[in-house]
Design a protein around this motif. Structure first.
Motif, PDB file in Angstrom:
ATOM      1  N   TYR A 137      52.915 100.206  19.805  1.00  0.00           N
ATOM      2  CA  TYR A 137      54.068 100.138  18.909  1.00  0.00           C
ATOM      3  C   TYR A 137      53.767  99.471  17.571  1.00  0.00           C
ATOM      4  N   ASP A 138      52.776  98.591  17.536  1.00  0.00           N
ATOM      5  CA  ASP A 138      52.454  97.950  16.262  1.00  0.00           C
ATOM      6  C   ASP A 138      51.546  98.823  15.394  1.00  0.00           C
ATOM      7  N   HIS A 139      51.254 100.041  15.869  1.00  0.00           N
ATOM      8  CA  HIS A 139      50.437 100.979  15.093  1.00  0.00           C
ATOM      9  C   HIS A 139      51.110 102.345  14.935  1.00  0.00           C
ATOM     10  N   LEU A 140      52.003 102.675  15.825  1.00  0.00           N
ATOM     11  CA  LEU A 140      52.745 103.937  15.761  1.00  0.00           C
ATOM     12  C   LEU A 140      54.229 103.594  15.773  1.00  0.00           C
ATOM     13  N   PRO A 192      35.026 106.466  17.627  1.00  0.00           N
ATOM     14  CA  PRO A 192      35.439 105.694  18.798  1.00  0.00           C
ATOM     15  C   PRO A 192      35.887 104.268  18.468  1.00  0.00           C
ATOM     16  N   ALA A 193      36.618 103.703  19.399  1.00  0.00           N
ATOM     17  CA  ALA A 193      36.995 102.290  19.386  1.00  0.00           C
ATOM     18  C   ALA A 193      36.997 101.794  20.821  1.00  0.00           C
ATOM     19  N   HIS A 194      36.893 100.483  20.983  1.00  0.00           N
ATOM     20  CA  HIS A 194      36.978  99.866  22.310  1.00  0.00           C
ATOM     21  C   HIS A 194      38.419  99.387  22.501  1.00  0.00           C
ATOM     22  N   HIS A 195      39.251 100.281  23.006  1.00  0.00           N
ATOM     23  CA  HIS A 195      40.668  99.940  23.121  1.00  0.00           C
ATOM     24  C   HIS A 195      41.289 100.758  24.252  1.00  0.00           C
ATOM     25  N   TRP A 196      42.571 101.089  24.124  1.00  0.00           N
ATOM     26  CA  TRP A 196      43.282 101.856  25.137  1.00  0.00           C
ATOM     27  C   TRP A 196      44.580 102.356  24.523  1.00  0.00           C
ATOM     28  N   SER A 197      45.374 103.081  25.292  1.00  0.00           N
ATOM     29  CA  SER A 197      46.668 103.546  24.792  1.00  0.00           C
ATOM     30  C   SER A 197      47.720 103.418  25.876  1.00  0.00           C
ATOM     31  N   ARG A 198      48.922 103.131  25.454  1.00  0.00           N
ATOM     32  CA  ARG A 198      50.087 103.134  26.342  1.00  0.00           C
ATOM     33  C   ARG A 198      51.327 102.912  25.493  1.00  0.00           C
ATOM     34  N   ARG A 199      52.365 103.703  25.781  1.00  0.00           N
ATOM     35  CA  ARG A 199      53.618 103.540  25.061  1.00  0.00           C
ATOM     36  C   ARG A 199      54.808 103.343  26.013  1.00  0.00           C
ATOM     37  N   THR A 200      54.661 103.821  27.238  1.00  0.00           N
ATOM     38  CA  THR A 200      55.698 103.659  28.251  1.00  0.00           C
ATOM     39  C   THR A 200      55.027 103.177  29.543  1.00  0.00           C
ATOM     40  N   LEU A 201      55.817 103.029  30.584  1.00  0.00           N
ATOM     41  CA  LEU A 201      55.287 102.575  31.867  1.00  0.00           C
ATOM     42  C   LEU A 201      54.457 103.646  32.560  1.00  0.00           C
ATOM     43  N   THR A 202      54.554 104.888  32.108  1.00  0.00           N
ATOM     44  CA  THR A 202      53.931 105.984  32.858  1.00  0.00           C
ATOM     45  C   THR A 202      52.883 106.760  32.064  1.00  0.00           C
ATOM     46  N   ASP A 203      52.525 106.313  30.856  1.00  0.00           N
ATOM     47  CA  ASP A 203      51.623 107.144  30.042  1.00  0.00           C
ATOM     48  C   ASP A 203      50.322 106.432  29.664  1.00  0.00           C
ATOM     49  N   CYS A 204      49.850 105.543  30.527  1.00  0.00           N
ATOM     50  CA  CYS A 204      48.625 104.800  30.214  1.00  0.00           C
ATOM     51  C   CYS A 204      47.451 105.763  30.016  1.00  0.00           C
ATOM     52  N   CYS A 205      46.812 105.658  28.861  1.00  0.00           N
ATOM     53  CA  CYS A 205      45.612 106.439  28.521  1.00  0.00           C
ATOM     54  C   CYS A 205      45.863 107.941  28.502  1.00  0.00           C
ATOM     55  N   ARG A 206      47.103 108.362  28.292  1.00  0.00           N
ATOM     56  CA  ARG A 206      47.387 109.799  28.183  1.00  0.00           C
ATOM     57  C   ARG A 206      46.983 110.353  26.823  1.00  0.00           C
TER      58      ARG A 206
END
Length: 329
Positions: A137-140, A192-206
């Motif tokens: 959220y602090d980037h999108l 690339p970056a050393h990070h991850w993604s998630r915006r909701t409880l069900t979309d980790c690394c989608r």
């Protein structure tokens, strides 16, 4: 299978192409996620690990803020203006490009920004393109993107185009690591970056995460790291994109280290990342805007300057801009 951060050759991708992606990008992770479940969240709250010590909050008033008009940019020049956090106004190759634009006063899950936006929205020239590093959220920021014309060119990580198209954006290009597209003479490389993604409880690394290298026809190169921990990706990027003129690197949101080391560089690691890249200049970001973690508000820039001096790097190559500050290549 390609290992995380491993470079593979790729030509230019067509703008706006519709693509199919795997359901998950978890195989790109280079470390364990900092928060994997409810137990981690409870522990973080119990330890008050996501806020600076109370006695340091008075230092917020000392954070550098110097809003100023955007500089004039002659043809062929490159300018970078820091709006705060990971939001930059880049003028390159005749384009105005926003990185991870967050003009909102608040984002979910954290207090309001502690410094104002350094570049008022009304002061922006017409925005030609946006690059997004990942979906946190602090980037999108949906309210900020809603201000843009739906014909704005958007360059996003693999798996994120649907989010934009559902909101009416019609010129969305999503890329995998080491892929590139060209728009009106400016090349956009996703790295690339050393990070991850998630915006909701069900979309980790989608969807994927990464940084961007922007290059114009004169050979100027600006690297925007987005959000990342320290690791081999910086040396790989430096080899793939020699001659980076300016590296925009994160230096904040790193404490406590046991939780955030894998996904956020600390100031000393940012200096090492700069050296790995072989860039000519560095501008720090991802500090002085949102209080996302446990370090005191002024600590990132203090430690960065000390690490820079200890490394014997030229002071003129450190663009430690205030919020609202600009520099022209």
């Amino acid at each position: 299978m390609t290992k995380p951060c491993e470079r593979t050759l790729s030509g230019l991708r067509p703008l706006g192409e519709q693509r199919d992606w795997p359901r998950s990008f978890a195989d790109r992770l280079t470390a364990q996620l900092p928060v994997t479940g409810l137990g981690d969240l409870v522990r973080i709250v119990r330890e008050c690990a996501v806020r600076p010590p109370a006695h340091t909050l008075k230092d917020v008033r000392l954070l550098p803020v110097e809003p100023a008009p955007l500089p004039r940019v002659r043809p062929g020049a490159v300018a970078a203006s820091w709006a705060g956090h990971a939001s930059w106004v880049l003028r390159i190759g005749g384009l105005t490009v926003l990185t991870d634009p967050v003009w909102s006063r608040r984002i979910p899950g954290t207090p309001a920004r502690v410094t104002p936006v350094g570049v008022p929205w009304a002061a922006l020239p017409p925005v030609d393109a946006v690059v997004i590093s990942h979906n946190h959220y602090d980037h999108l920021d949906a309210p900020t993107l809603k201000r843009l014309p739906r014909t704005t060119a958007c360059f996003v990580p693999a798996g994120l185009a649907g989010w934009f198209r559902r909101r009416g954006f019609t010129r969305v290009t999503e890329l995998d690591w080491w892929e590139a597209a060209e728009f009106r003479g400016v090349r956009f490389d996703f790295v690339p970056a050393h990070h991850w993604s998630r915006r909701t409880l069900t979309d980790c690394c989608r969807s994927l995460w990464g940084g961007w290298v922007l290059a114009d026809r004169s050979g100027h190169r600006v690297y925007f790291a987005g959000d990342t921990g320290y690791g081999r990706c910086f040396a790989d990027i430096g080899r793939a994109h020699p001659g980076i003129d300016l590296a925009l690197l994160p230096i904040g949101a790193y404490a406590p280290r046991r939780m955030l080391r894998s996904v956020h560089t600390d100031p000393e690691e940012a200096v090492q990342a700069f050296r790995d890249l072989g860039a000519a200049a560095m501008a720090p970001m991802h500090w002085a805007t949102f209080l996302l973690s446990g370090e005191p508000p002024l600590e990132p820039i203090t430690r960065l300057r000390a690490a820079w001096a200890a490394a014997g790097l030229p002071r003129a190559a450190l663009w430690d801009l205030p919020v609202g500050g600009s520099r022209v290549l």
